[in-house]
Design a protein around this motif. Structure first.
Motif, PDB file in Angstrom:
ATOM      1  N   ARG B  65       0.972  -1.379   0.033  1.00 37.98           N
ATOM      2  CA  ARG B  65      -0.133  -0.094   0.043  1.00 37.98           C
ATOM      3  C   ARG B  65       1.031   1.341   0.038  1.00 37.98           C
ATOM      4  O   ARG B  65       0.439   2.169  -0.404  1.00 37.98           O
ATOM      5  N   VAL B  66       1.973   1.032   0.600  1.00 34.26           N
ATOM      6  CA  VAL B  66       2.826   2.212   0.875  1.00 34.26           C
ATOM      7  C   VAL B  66       3.847   2.588  -0.498  1.00 34.26           C
ATOM      8  O   VAL B  66       4.202   1.775  -1.023  1.00 34.26           O
ATOM      9  N   LYS B  67       3.682   4.014  -0.515  1.00 38.61           N
ATOM     10  CA  LYS B  67       4.482   4.535  -1.640  1.00 38.61           C
ATOM     11  C   LYS B  67       5.887   5.214  -1.137  1.00 38.61           C
ATOM     12  O   LYS B  67       5.439   6.146  -0.240  1.00 38.61           O
ATOM     13  N   TRP B  68       6.830   4.598  -1.129  1.00 41.00           N
ATOM     14  CA  TRP B  68       8.087   5.314  -0.576  1.00 41.00           C
ATOM     15  C   TRP B  68       8.673   6.379  -1.333  1.00 41.00           C
ATOM     16  O   TRP B  68       8.638   6.382  -2.473  1.00 41.00           O
ATOM     17  N   CYS B  69       9.049   7.339  -0.645  1.00 39.33           N
ATOM     18  CA  CYS B  69       9.743   8.624  -1.344  1.00 39.33           C
ATOM     19  C   CYS B  69      11.202   8.467  -1.009  1.00 39.33           C
ATOM     20  O   CYS B  69      11.564   8.642   0.183  1.00 39.33           O
ATOM     21  N   LYS B  70      12.025   8.784  -1.941  1.00 35.85           N
ATOM     22  CA  LYS B  70      13.325   8.772  -1.972  1.00 35.85           C
ATOM     23  C   LYS B  70      14.148   9.905  -2.633  1.00 35.85           C
ATOM     24  O   LYS B  70      13.825  10.469  -3.694  1.00 35.85           O
ATOM     25  N   LEU B  71      14.957  10.347  -1.832  1.00 32.77           N
ATOM     26  CA  LEU B  71      15.608  11.881  -2.387  1.00 32.77           C
ATOM     27  C   LEU B  71      16.603  11.131  -3.534  1.00 32.77           C
ATOM     28  O   LEU B  71      17.283  10.191  -3.687  1.00 32.77           O
ATOM     29  N   GLU B  72      16.608  12.310  -4.505  1.00 27.06           N
ATOM     30  CA  GLU B  72      17.402  12.030  -5.750  1.00 27.06           C
ATOM     31  C   GLU B  72      18.298  13.092  -6.009  1.00 27.06           C
ATOM     32  O   GLU B  72      18.235  13.935  -6.816  1.00 27.06           O
ATOM     33  N   PRO B  73      19.323  13.124  -5.067  1.00 24.78           N
ATOM     34  CA  PRO B  73      20.275  14.328  -4.970  1.00 24.78           C
ATOM     35  C   PRO B  73      20.976  14.545  -6.371  1.00 24.78           C
ATOM     36  O   PRO B  73      21.401  15.875  -6.810  1.00 24.78           O
ATOM     37  N   GLN B  74      21.272  13.662  -7.119  1.00 19.73           N
ATOM     38  CA  GLN B  74      21.883  13.724  -8.457  1.00 19.73           C
ATOM     39  C   GLN B  74      21.203  14.691  -9.469  1.00 19.73           C
ATOM     40  O   GLN B  74      21.716  15.495 -10.222  1.00 19.73           O
ATOM     41  N   ALA B  75      19.885  14.938  -9.216  1.00 19.81           N
ATOM     42  CA  ALA B  75      19.146  15.576 -10.024  1.00 19.81           C
ATOM     43  C   ALA B  75      19.324  17.110  -9.967  1.00 19.81           C
ATOM     44  O   ALA B  75      18.979  18.044 -10.804  1.00 19.81           O
ATOM     45  N   MET B  76      19.889  17.474  -8.733  1.00 19.57           N
ATOM     46  CA  MET B  76      20.309  18.816  -8.448  1.00 19.57           C
ATOM     47  C   MET B  76      21.797  19.131  -9.108  1.00 19.57           C
ATOM     48  O   MET B  76      21.839  20.540  -9.138  1.00 19.57           O
ATOM     49  N   ARG B  77      22.333  18.305  -9.773  1.00 19.06           N
ATOM     50  CA  ARG B  77      23.801  19.016 -10.221  1.00 19.06           C
ATOM     51  C   ARG B  77      23.733  19.838 -11.135  1.00 19.06           C
ATOM     52  O   ARG B  77      24.318  20.888 -11.366  1.00 19.06           O
ATOM     53  N   GLU B  78      22.689  19.639 -12.234  1.00 18.68           N
ATOM     54  CA  GLU B  78      22.693  20.709 -13.396  1.00 18.68           C
ATOM     55  C   GLU B  78      22.165  22.148 -12.670  1.00 18.68           C
ATOM     56  O   GLU B  78      22.862  22.808 -13.160  1.00 18.68           O
ATOM     57  N   ALA B  79      21.275  22.043 -11.748  1.00 19.52           N
ATOM     58  CA  ALA B  79      21.213  23.309 -10.984  1.00 19.52           C
ATOM     59  C   ALA B  79      22.153  23.883 -10.414  1.00 19.52           C
ATOM     60  O   ALA B  79      22.540  25.240 -10.350  1.00 19.52           O
ATOM     61  N   ILE B  80      23.034  22.884  -9.645  1.00 18.67           N
ATOM     62  CA  ILE B  80      24.276  23.545  -8.948  1.00 18.67           C
ATOM     63  C   ILE B  80      25.239  24.004 -10.047  1.00 18.67           C
ATOM     64  O   ILE B  80      25.850  25.117  -9.556  1.00 18.67           O
ATOM     65  N   VAL B  81      25.540  23.536 -11.045  1.00 19.44           N
ATOM     66  CA  VAL B  81      26.441  23.800 -12.037  1.00 19.44           C
ATOM     67  C   VAL B  81      26.002  25.266 -12.560  1.00 19.44           C
ATOM     68  O   VAL B  81      26.761  26.277 -12.657  1.00 19.44           O
ATOM     69  N   TRP B  82      24.674  25.441 -12.801  1.00 12.45           N
ATOM     70  CA  TRP B  82      24.155  26.684 -13.370  1.00 12.45           C
ATOM     71  C   TRP B  82      24.537  27.808 -12.187  1.00 12.45           C
ATOM     72  O   TRP B  82      25.017  28.716 -12.536  1.00 12.45           O
ATOM     73  N   ILE B  83      23.969  27.542 -10.814  1.00 10.25           N
ATOM     74  CA  ILE B  83      23.976  28.540  -9.919  1.00 10.25           C
ATOM     75  C   ILE B  83      25.498  29.105  -9.429  1.00 10.25           C
ATOM     76  O   ILE B  83      25.548  30.098  -9.183  1.00 10.25           O
ATOM     77  N   GLU B  84      26.124  27.848  -9.525  1.00 11.32           N
ATOM     78  CA  GLU B  84      27.597  28.243  -8.976  1.00 11.32           C
ATOM     79  C   GLU B  84      28.447  29.020  -9.746  1.00 11.32           C
ATOM     80  O   GLU B  84      29.344  29.770  -9.371  1.00 11.32           O
TER      81      GLU B  84
END
Lengths: 107, 107
Positions: B65-84
């Motif tokens: 029944r349970v839907k587990w949520c998991k962080l995917e920090p890798q997806a932020m890499r593009e944003a990090i490259v941009w913002i940095e």
DNA sequence: CCGATCGTCAACCGAATGGTTGAATATGCT
DNA sequence: AGCATATTCAACCATTCGGTTGACGATCGG
């Protein structure tokens, strides 16, 4: 409540505004010159610049008729601290991380 | 057109969603447990999780029944490259910066 | 099978977003 | 003074956003 972080990320969530910031990396620009490459009215660009200004990502100073837009990269520091804590936890100093955690969870 | 970067930053431009990501730093969580600390309906949280999922910032896997949520920090890499590239130009390697510039200005 | 739990869906709402146009304001040039 | 340039303002429009509620489908436990 709309926090500074909210406004920063919201401002960055638009390709036009990111392109403007990128242009301003090279040099300060007048509003008209910022607008030139875009297929969009001057008023629309003026609104985008207002959003960037309110987010603190740029500043605008009027000299004569011309309003100069200047990048304020310092305003991204808070966003950088936030976002880096996920992708590059190991590269982060612990005090900043603690602060960020208590602020985000406690506030 | 709404790019990946648009979606990432838009997803981060909301305190509730950032708080959820912060919670998921500690551990994977079920949707109900994610919702628990918020003064908001489960449906609202479900929407927020959908936005985070579409932005690639988390993944959701249903077990029973349970839907587990998991962080995917890798997806932020593009944003990090941009913002940095704005706040920490000196810390950026040149190839990445070139790529980022041509993509942002040329696309 | 029944009832409780987990989560999403659909419809709705008010407010914000991203754009337009046309008028208004402010400055500069001659 | 009078015109051109630079920029914003105001009103409008369609779409999206963040939330609600109520119904629904799926799964577990007794």
């Amino acid at each position: 409540m709309s926090t500074a972080l909210d406004m920063t990320f919201a401002a960055l969530a638009d390709g036009t505004r990111r392109a403007i910031l990128t242009m301003l990396l090279e040099d300060d620009m007048a509003v008209t010159d910022v607008a030139e490459p875009f297929d969009m009215s001057l008023a629309a660009i003026s609104k985008h610049l207002g959003i960037l200004t309110r987010a603190g990502l740029i500043s605008q100073e009027k000299r004569g008729r011309v309003k100069w837009c200047k990048l304020e990269p310092q305003a991204m520091r808070e966003a950088i601290v936030w976002i880096e804590s996920f992708g590059q936890l190991e590269a982060l100093n612990f005090d900043a991380f603690e602060q960020f955690l208590s602020k985000e969870l406690g506030g």
